[in-house]
Structure formats: C-alpha cells, structure tokens
Design a protein around this motif. Structure first.
Motif, PDB file in Angstrom:
ATOM      1  N   LEU A 154       0.828  -1.215   0.000  1.00 49.71           N
ATOM      2  CA  LEU A 154       0.000   0.000   0.000  1.00 49.71           C
ATOM      3  C   LEU A 154       0.861   1.264   0.000  1.00 49.71           C
ATOM      4  O   LEU A 154       0.520   2.266  -0.655  1.00 49.71           O
ATOM      5  N   ILE A 155       1.973   1.235   0.733  1.00 49.85           N
ATOM      6  CA  ILE A 155       2.893   2.383   0.742  1.00 49.85           C
ATOM      7  C   ILE A 155       3.468   2.595  -0.657  1.00 49.85           C
ATOM      8  O   ILE A 155       3.559   3.727  -1.146  1.00 49.85           O
ATOM      9  N   ILE A 156       3.854   1.490  -1.315  1.00 51.80           N
ATOM     10  CA  ILE A 156       4.381   1.587  -2.674  1.00 51.80           C
ATOM     11  C   ILE A 156       3.355   2.225  -3.603  1.00 51.80           C
ATOM     12  O   ILE A 156       3.657   3.147  -4.376  1.00 51.80           O
ATOM     13  N   LEU A 157       2.117   1.771  -3.520  1.00 49.42           N
ATOM     14  CA  LEU A 157       1.082   2.299  -4.407  1.00 49.42           C
ATOM     15  C   LEU A 157       0.788   3.767  -4.114  1.00 49.42           C
ATOM     16  O   LEU A 157       0.608   4.575  -5.033  1.00 49.42           O
ATOM     17  N   MET A 158       0.754   4.130  -2.832  1.00 54.11           N
ATOM     18  CA  MET A 158       0.431   5.514  -2.470  1.00 54.11           C
ATOM     19  C   MET A 158       1.481   6.490  -2.984  1.00 54.11           C
ATOM     20  O   MET A 158       1.163   7.472  -3.663  1.00 54.11           O
ATOM     21  N   PHE A 159       2.740   6.220  -2.686  1.00 51.63           N
ATOM     22  CA  PHE A 159       3.787   7.176  -3.051  1.00 51.63           C
ATOM     23  C   PHE A 159       4.194   7.069  -4.519  1.00 51.63           C
ATOM     24  O   PHE A 159       4.602   8.066  -5.119  1.00 51.63           O
ATOM     25  N   PHE A 160       4.066   5.877  -5.110  1.00 51.25           N
ATOM     26  CA  PHE A 160       4.454   5.762  -6.517  1.00 51.25           C
ATOM     27  C   PHE A 160       3.447   6.428  -7.454  1.00 51.25           C
ATOM     28  O   PHE A 160       3.817   6.853  -8.544  1.00 51.25           O
TER      29      PHE A 160
ATOM     30  N   LEU B  18       6.350  -0.377 -13.315  1.00 53.17           N
ATOM     31  CA  LEU B  18       6.549  -1.816 -13.163  1.00 53.17           C
ATOM     32  C   LEU B  18       6.572  -2.222 -11.690  1.00 53.17           C
ATOM     33  O   LEU B  18       5.988  -3.240 -11.312  1.00 53.17           O
ATOM     34  N   VAL B  19       7.231  -1.436 -10.835  1.00 52.20           N
ATOM     35  CA  VAL B  19       7.270  -1.760  -9.406  1.00 52.20           C
ATOM     36  C   VAL B  19       5.868  -1.669  -8.807  1.00 52.20           C
ATOM     37  O   VAL B  19       5.466  -2.515  -7.996  1.00 52.20           O
ATOM     38  N   SER B  20       5.107  -0.663  -9.211  1.00 49.52           N
ATOM     39  CA  SER B  20       3.726  -0.546  -8.733  1.00 49.52           C
ATOM     40  C   SER B  20       2.894  -1.732  -9.198  1.00 49.52           C
ATOM     41  O   SER B  20       2.110  -2.306  -8.434  1.00 49.52           O
ATOM     42  N   SER B  21       3.074  -2.087 -10.461  1.00 54.54           N
ATOM     43  CA  SER B  21       2.359  -3.241 -11.017  1.00 54.54           C
ATOM     44  C   SER B  21       2.712  -4.523 -10.268  1.00 54.54           C
ATOM     45  O   SER B  21       1.841  -5.334  -9.946  1.00 54.54           O
ATOM     46  N   SER B  22       3.997  -4.698  -9.965  1.00 59.06           N
ATOM     47  CA  SER B  22       4.425  -5.913  -9.274  1.00 59.06           C
ATOM     48  C   SER B  22       3.887  -5.963  -7.847  1.00 59.06           C
ATOM     49  O   SER B  22       3.589  -7.041  -7.324  1.00 59.06           O
TER      50      SER B  22
END
Length: 494
Positions: free
Chosen positions: A131-137, A347-351
């Motif tokens: 969730l942190i990755i998705l929020m900030f990315f 790609l990182v968000s997708s993964s």
C-alpha cells in the motif's frame, strides 16, 4: 521544413527505437520472474546505468536546473546530498540486498522480501508495504507524466491536456510489452543520451555567453548572491537539502536494480560506473541552470518562457542554441530521463499489486502467464491514476518528486538498511518502522515544522521505532537467524 520538423523526426525515431527494444524484450520474457526482475541476469554495466537512469527522472533536466536558475548555486546542496546517499546505498545496501532477497525465498519484490525475511505469517508486512508503494508511486509517476507533458507542450505547441497522454504513451507501451528487461535495456540507451546532453549543453551555453569568465561576470552583475553556496540558507535548510541523500535507501525502483544483478560480485564495478555517470550528470545539470542565468540575462528577448516557468531552462537553451536536429536529440534526453524512471515506477507498482496482493490473496496458484498479463493490466491502471493526478497544469516536477522521495526514504529506508545489517530486527520492528516513517512524512509535510524536509524526521523516527519494537519483542526464530547468517556469509565471499 519547419523548425519543429527535425524535432518531430528525432522524437519519432527515438521513441520507435524504445518500443522496438520493448518488443525484443517481450520475446525474452518467459515468466513472471523475467517480467519483474529480468531473471536476475543484469551485468555490471546495465545494472549501473539502469540504476542511474531510473533514479534521475525529469527533475534532473527540468526540476533541478530550474531551481538553480531561480536561486543560484545554493540549490546544489541537493546534488551533494544525493551523491553521498547514492554512494552509501551502493556500498551498504546493493550487494547485501541482492544476496538476502535470493536467500529469502528468491523474493522478487520488497514486500515479498519483508514477508520472508521476518517469517510474517499474518502478511501484514506485505499488505502495508504494498500500500505504501502504491500511495507514493502514484505521486512519483505523476511527476514523470508532468515532466513529459511539459516537454511535449513546449516543443510541439500542444495543449497541456493533450501533452499528458502523448508524453506517457510510449513509456506505457514498452513497459506493458517488455517488462523489466525492456526497461533495463532502454535505460542503458537513455542514460547514455542523458549524459551526452548534460556534457554538451553547458559547454555550448558558456561559449554562447563568451566563456566562463564572462559568464561569471554577467551572473555576478545580475545578483552576486547567485554564486554564494549559503545564499538564504540556515543550518536547517542545508540539512534539508543534504537530507535528500537519505532517500536512496528506500526507493523501490532503484533497489529493484540491485536485486536484478546477476551476482553480488557485479555490484562493485556497477558502483564505479554508476557513480561516475551520476557525478557527471549532476555537474552538468547544475551548470545548465547556473550558466543559463548568464545566457538569459544577456539575451532577455528570448527569456520569456523561462521567466514564466523556470523548469523549462534546459528545453529553451536546447531549442535556441542548437541546430534543430541536435536540439531534437537533446530534448529526447529529457524524454529519456522521464521514460526511464516512469517505466520502472510503473513496473514496481504493477508488481506490488500482482505479486503482493493478487497472487498472495486472490490467486495463489495463478500461472506464470496469468501473472504476466495481470502485471501488464496493472501497468495500465497505475498509469491511468498517475495521468489523473498530473492533470493539474500548475504541478511542479520537483515538488511532486520531493514528497514521494521522502515517503519511500522514510518508510522503507531504515527498514531495508537495518534488516540487512542487524539480525536481531523483528517483524514488529519492521512494521513499526514502515508505519512511523510513512505517517511522519505525511503529517510533517502538512505542517512543515521548522522548515525541515520531512524525510529527516521520518527516517530518524522510523529507525528509533525499529530498534525499540525489535528489542521489546521476542528474539527472531532460529531459522530467521540462520538465513541471515548464511546470506551474510555468502555476501562476504570473494
């Protein structure tokens, strides 16, 4: 042939080349491991330039030159902080992360690594970190979309809303098709293009003004404070600029490059190549902004666009000083910087969605082919959200980047760093560090206490939380300690 025709041709050739690389990578992508980390097959040269290119987004050619054009050389403290932070990241994190992610169930993503490193059966670490990755990315991706839109808007006279989609389309396409291999290969080309642009442009700007001595006289006449490294800065401001270096330890799109290296032995050469590239690029971008002051002071008749938006200083210099064909190549460098970072972030968000949410909770037995296609669909989804966030034409590239950079640096930086060097760290310590780091950044950003960049208190509070919660709980299991010791022993092998 109009002034813009060579630029259109150059852009089309460049973007077509990137898409062709994506198609070639598509043929090499056999499973989800290939799509996310390229099968851990990157050599030192590709690892180095790919890490550098994914780091230096549109802010390198737009945000930072624009800040220096407005405030002078004092803004270069950011570059100093970034150089120190990048070196420490390569030295302390890169090799260890490559070994530890493989030792922990061949983890493909950071949430996957956290889950196996701390044997988190509750999967809270996986959920929170994803969730942190998705929020900030989504914010970070938006900064890349804004930079691409600014480039298309100023180069081709498009409206901002049209330029949003035009600037993002090619990046989305080759990321969708080729995954990690496409991104890494294109990053190598793009990094070469960026360094060419940042070495050539300041040299031509200086010559156009009449040499270094004349340029310095013009800048000094306009405002003597432009040459003062401490102009308008107190200790808090300097620490805030240097604090950007802390962000490197927690950037998922950069850490993914370390995880994808073919061996931890590759990292040493990659570090030398990457740091050389980075220092040359940062020196060039500082010179563009700084000597751009001299050029537009000497030529006020062509300074209108830069006066309205300082982040266009590189774009305007390229268009004014170079033959249209060369200008097209230089402006492609901005697109290269934008595309290289945006593609990796997508790609990182997708993964994070595919590996850490979809596979972990919805389809545990999903086939490799299914995961690759879910990953591709998620690229489109994240890109759509980023374009929506970037739709405000008042957005500034550096402002968006600084917030996302702080979020990742504080939420993940201490967790990554401490998890690689301290075997006593626990699941609760990691969870506390992530939450405290992320929340501190969000809250501090709103109140801007003391004028201090939010990454510094976020990083510090997260590190304290990790240590306290780890010491308060039970020691890690014997299997966790054994894996840590085995990975550390492997890392130290020559």
């Amino acid at each position: 042939m109009t002034m813009n025709t060579p630029m259109v041709v150059t852009f089309c050739v460049y973007i077509s080349g990137m898409i062709l690389i994506g198609l070639f990578a598509y043929l090499r992508t056999k499973n989800f491991d290939d799509y996310i980390l390229g099968g851990r097959s990157l050599g030192s040269f590709v690892t180095a330039l790919s890490a550098g290119a994914s780091d230096m987004s549109g802010w390198l050619l737009m945000g930072l030159p624009g800040a220096i054009f407005v405030s002078g050389i004092s803004e270069s403290w950011i570059a100093i902080g970034l150089t120190i932070g990048a070196y420490l990241n390569w030295k302390l994190v890169a090799g260890r992360l490559r070994v530890h992610t493989e030792a922990n169930n061949n983890a493909l993503t950071l949430p996957d690594y956290f889950t196996h490193r701390f044997e988190d059966k509750s999967k809270l670490l996986r959920i929170i970190s994803a969730l942190i990755i998705l929020m900030f990315f989504t914010v970070y991706c938006a900064s890349g979309v804004v930079a691409g839109a600014r480039l298309f808007e100023s180069t081709f006279g498009m409206s901002y809303s049209t330029a949003l989609f035009a600037g993002a389309a090619a990046t989305i396409l080759y990321t969708f098709i080729g995954g990690f291999l496409a991104i890494s290969w294109t990053d190598t080309v793009q990094a070469s293009l960026v360094i060419f642009a940042l070495i050539l442009t300041p040299i031509i700007v200086i010559l156009a003004v009449g040499g270094v001595h004349t340029s310095m006289l013009v800048i000094d006449t306009k405002n003597p404070e432009y040459t003062n490294m401490f102009k308008g800065l107190n200790l808090v401001a300097i620490l805030s600029l240097l604090g950007w270096g802390l962000g490197y330890f927690g950037q998922p799109h950069i850490l993914a490059r370390f995880m994808a290296a073919d061996s931890h032995h590759t990292i040493k050469n990659a570090r030398r190549i990457s740091m050389t590239w980075m220092i040359l690029c940062l020196s060039g971008t500082i010179a563009v902004g700084f000597f751009g002051i001299a050029y537009f002071s000497s030529n006020p008749g062509v300074a209108g666009n830069v006066d309205r938006n300082s982040e266009r200083v590189f774009i305007e210099l390229a268009k004014i000083l170079f033959n249209p064909w060369i200008a097209g190549v230089l402006l492609s460098a901005i697109m290269a910087a934008v595309m290289s970072t945006l593609s990796c972030q997508l790609l990182v968000s997708s993964s994070a969605i595919t590996e850490d949410l979809y596979k972990a909770f919805l389809r545990k037995k999903a086939s490799q082919k299914e995961l690759v296609w879910v990953g591709r669909v998620m690229v489109l989804l994240v890109a759509g959200v980023a374009i929506y966030l970037a739709s405000n034409p008042e957005n500034k590239v550096l402002g968006l980047v600084s917030y996302a950079w702080a979020g990742f640096g504080a939420a993940f930086g201490p967790v990554i760093l401490i998890s690689l060097v301290w075997p006593r760290m626990t699941r609760n310590g990691a969870l506390a560090g992530m939450i405290v780091g992320a929340v501190t950044v969000v809250v501090w950003k709103q109140f801007a206490w003391f004028g201090l960049y939010e990454i510094i208190p976020g990083f510090a509070f997260a590190a304290v939380a990790i240590v306290l919660f780890s010491l308060m709980g039970r020691k890690p299991s014997a299997s966790i300690e054994q894996r840590f010791n085995d990975a550390e022993a492997q890392y130290r092998t020559v």
